[in-house]
Write an enzyme that holds these catalytic residues in place. Structure first.
Site, PDB file in Angstrom:
ATOM      1  N   ARG A  67       9.613  -2.922   6.718  1.00 58.56           N
ATOM      2  CA  ARG A  67       8.565  -1.933   6.959  1.00 58.56           C
ATOM      3  C   ARG A  67       8.685  -1.248   8.324  1.00 58.56           C
ATOM      4  NH1 ARG A  67       2.990  -4.350   4.919  1.00 58.56           N
ATOM      5  NH2 ARG A  67       2.498  -2.159   4.574  1.00 58.56           N
ATOM      6  N   LEU A  89       9.709  -0.266  -3.920  1.00 64.09           N
ATOM      7  CA  LEU A  89       9.205   0.151  -2.607  1.00 64.09           C
ATOM      8  C   LEU A  89       9.497  -0.845  -1.496  1.00 64.09           C
ATOM      9  CD1 LEU A  89       5.870   1.976  -3.410  1.00 64.09           C
ATOM     10  CD2 LEU A  89       8.077   2.904  -2.876  1.00 64.09           C
ATOM     11  N   CYS A  95       7.292  -7.812   8.035  1.00 62.93           N
ATOM     12  CA  CYS A  95       6.240  -8.647   7.457  1.00 62.93           C
ATOM     13  C   CYS A  95       6.770  -9.273   6.192  1.00 62.93           C
ATOM     14  CB  CYS A  95       4.963  -7.868   7.224  1.00 62.93           C
ATOM     15  SG  CYS A  95       4.957  -6.965   5.696  1.00 62.93           S
ATOM     16  N   ASN A 106      -7.577   0.115   1.756  1.00 59.11           N
ATOM     17  CA  ASN A 106      -6.525   1.027   2.220  1.00 59.11           C
ATOM     18  C   ASN A 106      -7.009   2.458   2.414  1.00 59.11           C
ATOM     19  OD1 ASN A 106      -4.849  -1.119   2.323  1.00 59.11           O
ATOM     20  ND2 ASN A 106      -3.674  -0.616   0.480  1.00 59.11           N
TER      21      ASN A 106
HETATM   22  C1  EPZ Z   1       0.657   1.297   2.396  1.00 58.98           C
HETATM   23  O1  EPZ Z   1       1.536   0.663   3.304  1.00 58.98           O
HETATM   24  C2  EPZ Z   1      -0.359   0.247   1.962  1.00 58.98           C
HETATM   25  N1  EPZ Z   1      -1.077  -0.224   3.130  1.00 58.98           N
HETATM   26  C3  EPZ Z   1       0.353  -0.896   1.249  1.00 58.98           C
HETATM   27  O2  EPZ Z   1      -0.633  -1.799   0.779  1.00 58.98           O
HETATM   28  C4  EPZ Z   1       1.127  -0.332   0.056  1.00 58.98           C
HETATM   29  O3  EPZ Z   1       1.863  -1.372  -0.539  1.00 58.98           O
HETATM   30  C5  EPZ Z   1       2.074   0.768   0.522  1.00 58.98           C
HETATM   31  O4  EPZ Z   1       1.333   1.784   1.250  1.00 58.98           O
HETATM   32  C6  EPZ Z   1       2.793   1.457  -0.625  1.00 58.98           C
HETATM   33  O5  EPZ Z   1       1.880   1.969  -1.529  1.00 58.98           O
HETATM   34  C7  EPZ Z   1      -2.122   0.469   3.578  1.00 58.98           C
HETATM   35  O6  EPZ Z   1      -2.499   1.503   3.038  1.00 58.98           O
HETATM   36  C8  EPZ Z   1      -2.845  -0.080   4.752  1.00 58.98           C
HETATM   37  P1  EPZ Z   1       4.650   3.111   3.174  1.00 58.98           P
HETATM   38  P2  EPZ Z   1       2.522   1.529   4.215  1.00 58.98           P
HETATM   39  O7  EPZ Z   1       4.807   3.650   4.543  1.00 58.98           O
HETATM   40  O8  EPZ Z   1       1.827   2.773   4.620  1.00 58.98           O
HETATM   41  C9  EPZ Z   1       9.337   2.637   3.982  1.00 58.98           C
HETATM   42  C10 EPZ Z   1      -1.616  -3.931   0.411  1.00 58.98           C
HETATM   43  O9  EPZ Z   1      -1.263  -4.939  -0.244  1.00 58.98           O
HETATM   44  N2  EPZ Z   1       9.099   3.246   5.305  1.00 58.98           N
HETATM   45  O10 EPZ Z   1       4.239   4.049   2.099  1.00 58.98           O
HETATM   46  O11 EPZ Z   1       3.038   0.646   5.281  1.00 58.98           O
HETATM   47  C11 EPZ Z   1       8.675   1.253   3.864  1.00 58.98           C
HETATM   48  O12 EPZ Z   1       9.450   0.235   4.462  1.00 58.98           O
HETATM   49  C12 EPZ Z   1      -0.618  -3.168   1.267  1.00 58.98           C
HETATM   50  O13 EPZ Z   1      -2.788  -3.519   0.440  1.00 58.98           O
HETATM   51  C13 EPZ Z   1      10.187   3.530   6.137  1.00 58.98           C
HETATM   52  O14 EPZ Z   1      11.344   3.275   5.787  1.00 58.98           O
HETATM   53  O15 EPZ Z   1       3.661   1.854   3.178  1.00 58.98           O
HETATM   54  C14 EPZ Z   1       8.541   1.122   2.368  1.00 58.98           C
HETATM   55  O16 EPZ Z   1       9.750   0.708   1.812  1.00 58.98           O
HETATM   56  C15 EPZ Z   1       0.699  -3.844   1.415  1.00 58.98           C
HETATM   57  N3  EPZ Z   1       9.941   4.097   7.364  1.00 58.98           N
HETATM   58  C16 EPZ Z   1       8.257   2.566   1.909  1.00 58.98           C
HETATM   59  O17 EPZ Z   1       8.698   3.403   2.988  1.00 58.98           O
HETATM   60  C17 EPZ Z   1       8.681   4.422   7.790  1.00 58.98           C
HETATM   61  O18 EPZ Z   1       8.539   4.937   8.906  1.00 58.98           O
HETATM   62  C18 EPZ Z   1       6.779   2.861   1.645  1.00 58.98           C
HETATM   63  O19 EPZ Z   1       6.008   2.421   2.751  1.00 58.98           O
HETATM   64  C19 EPZ Z   1       7.593   4.138   6.922  1.00 58.98           C
HETATM   65  C20 EPZ Z   1       7.822   3.559   5.683  1.00 58.98           C
END
Ligand code: EPZ
Length: 422
Positions: free
Chosen positions: A121, A329, A116, A23
């Protein structure tokens, strides 16, 4: 399709070397688009997601010379600005090319990643922030089409919710924008710190690195010249091996790890009765034969990571007493529960909370991997289950764990990768 055959009950011992963080590597690979010169990345994990994003760069016209842990990338020759569905549908993190493509070329098309296994997400926060920076965005035919013909402009962005990918996309976009961008309520993960440091080392002024408020002074469209980047150790892989020590009651040592990045996991394992010897870049876990239950809530860094929730649930399922695990989350990140229950766990789900009643043992069964971290929880459970467990759909594991069965075998586990007979 490959599956894993694991016979439980073996004690583990020895040393495991932690790979580079998937990540951290993914946004850093995306950030290379901000440059038209060669960039070298070292300590990449040898996992499918990295290969997928590198392939996307070559599809855009970049050149990539990749040998498992090192990549030389030159995006001087990018000729297409379209990230196609074929790649983005394989890996959501491909959305990370949106900010850098738009910032460097003033236009791009990126397939919408869609939902997903772990939740919806959405990417609304990425898009809203880019719009505040002057981008014109429309969603058509399953693609995000973004334009900023006169370049992106610095803006004050307040994220409604902390988002790792959203923060990364905007940091990258801001690096080439005109003027100053301030991101309020930014994510603070070590992976974001490394991305900011890479961009800062290329001459962009960034203040507040590691805090929830970042200020970035863009180059008004001038591409960056990056130094070589060595990817930081994978804190989730490290945490998973600590859980392997805890669940199998084994003392194992992790090398090439950053203990400061996994404080939350260490604290929870300490509260369960494990103890640790820690140096600057190694951790030895001394397990407890009498695991205590644990209460945990997943939250943004430096809180307890959602990416460790499934693995801790496997460990808690063998503790003496009842643990409560709350997932804050992602709305659907409990798919491992029914599989762990197939192995004999006693876990009861109500909304975003899992009540985990400790059992004496797991019993081997056929189980199915459902997402990356859920899969590693099943591996952990299988390491101690009575009998031989088969874990199917392990392509999830291959996306994010570098040589999991090789590393576990070297520690003494009985784990073999096999091919499904047709
Ligand atoms: C990153 O995903 C990681 N992926 C994830 O790791 C990790 O679980 C996650 O951060 C949380 O720590 C990578 O770094 C490639 P977010 P990301 O945007 O960036 C909501 C693994 O197993 N949200 O911080 O997609 C979202 O739905 C993976 O290695 C919105 O609502 O996570 C979630 O509930 C899986 N609107 C929360 O925010 C948006 O535009 C946090 O998501 C963006 C996000």
């Amino acid at each position: 399709m490959d599956y894993l055959e694991i016979t439980g009950g073996k004690k583990l011992s020895g040393t495991v070397t932690i790979s580079g963080a998937k990540n951290a590597a993914l946004p850093i690979i995306a950030a290379t688009i901000l440059s038209d010169k060669e960039v070298t990345l070292t300590n990449l994990p040898n996992v499918v997601d990295i290969r997928t994003l590198l392939k996307l760069l070559t599809m855009l016209g970049g050149t990539v010379d990749h040998d498992n842990t090192t990549a030389h990338i030159n995006n001087g020759s990018i000729s297409s600005h379209k990230a196609v569905y074929e790649i983005v549908s394989q890996m959501r993190a491909s959305i990370l090319v949106l900010g850098p493509l738009l910032a460097r070329f003033g236009e791009c098309e990126v397939s919408l990643p869609g939902g997903c296994a772990i939740g919806q997400r959405p990417i609304d926060l990425h898009l809203k922030a880019l719009e505040s920076m002057g981008a014109h965005i429309e969603i058509k035919g399953g693609y995000v089409r973004a334009e900023a013909p006169d370049g992106l402009k610095g803006a004050k962005i307040i994220f409604d919710k902390i988002t790792v990918g959203g923060t990364e996309n905007i940091v990258m976009a801001a690096a080439l924008a005109k003027g100053t961008t301030t991101i309020i309520n930014a994510a603070k993960e070590p992976e974001i710190v490394q991305l900011c440091e890479m961009i800062m080392d290329a001459g962009v002024k960034i203040e507040g690195i590691g805090s929830s408020e970042l200020t970035i002074e863009g180059t008004s469209g001038k591409p960056l010249k990056f130094k070589t980047v060595e990817i930081i150790p994978d804190r989730i892989e490290a945490g998973t091996y600590l859980c392997a020590g805890a669940i199998t009651s084994s003392s194992i040592t992790l090398e090439k790890v950053d203990p400061g990045h996994i404080r939350a996991s260490i604290d929870k394992l300490e509260s369960m009765g494990c103890s640790f010897d820690i140096t600057d870049d190694s951790i030895t876990i001394h397990p407890s034969d009498d695991l205590k239950p644990v209460n945990l809530i997943t939250i943004e860094y430096p809180g307890f990571p959602t990416d460790m929730q499934a693995q801790f649930m496997a460990v808690a399922a063998l503790a003496k007493g009842e643990s409560l695990i709350e997932e804050r989350l992602f709305e659907n990140r409990f798919m491992h529960v029914s599989e762990l229950n197939r192995l004999g766990a006693d876990i009861w789900l109500k909304g975003s909370i899992a009540a985990v009643k400790g059992v004496e043992t797991f019993n081997a069964a056929d189980v199915m991997a459902t997402d990356l971290r859920a899969s590693s929880a099943l591996v952990l459970a299988a390491l101690v289950a009575d009998g031989t467990t088969h874990i199917r759909r392990i392509y999830h594991l291959d996306r994010g764990y570098d040589d999991l069965e090789g590393k576990l075998s070297a520690l003494g586990a009985d784990i073999v990768r096999k091919k499904e007979e047709r």
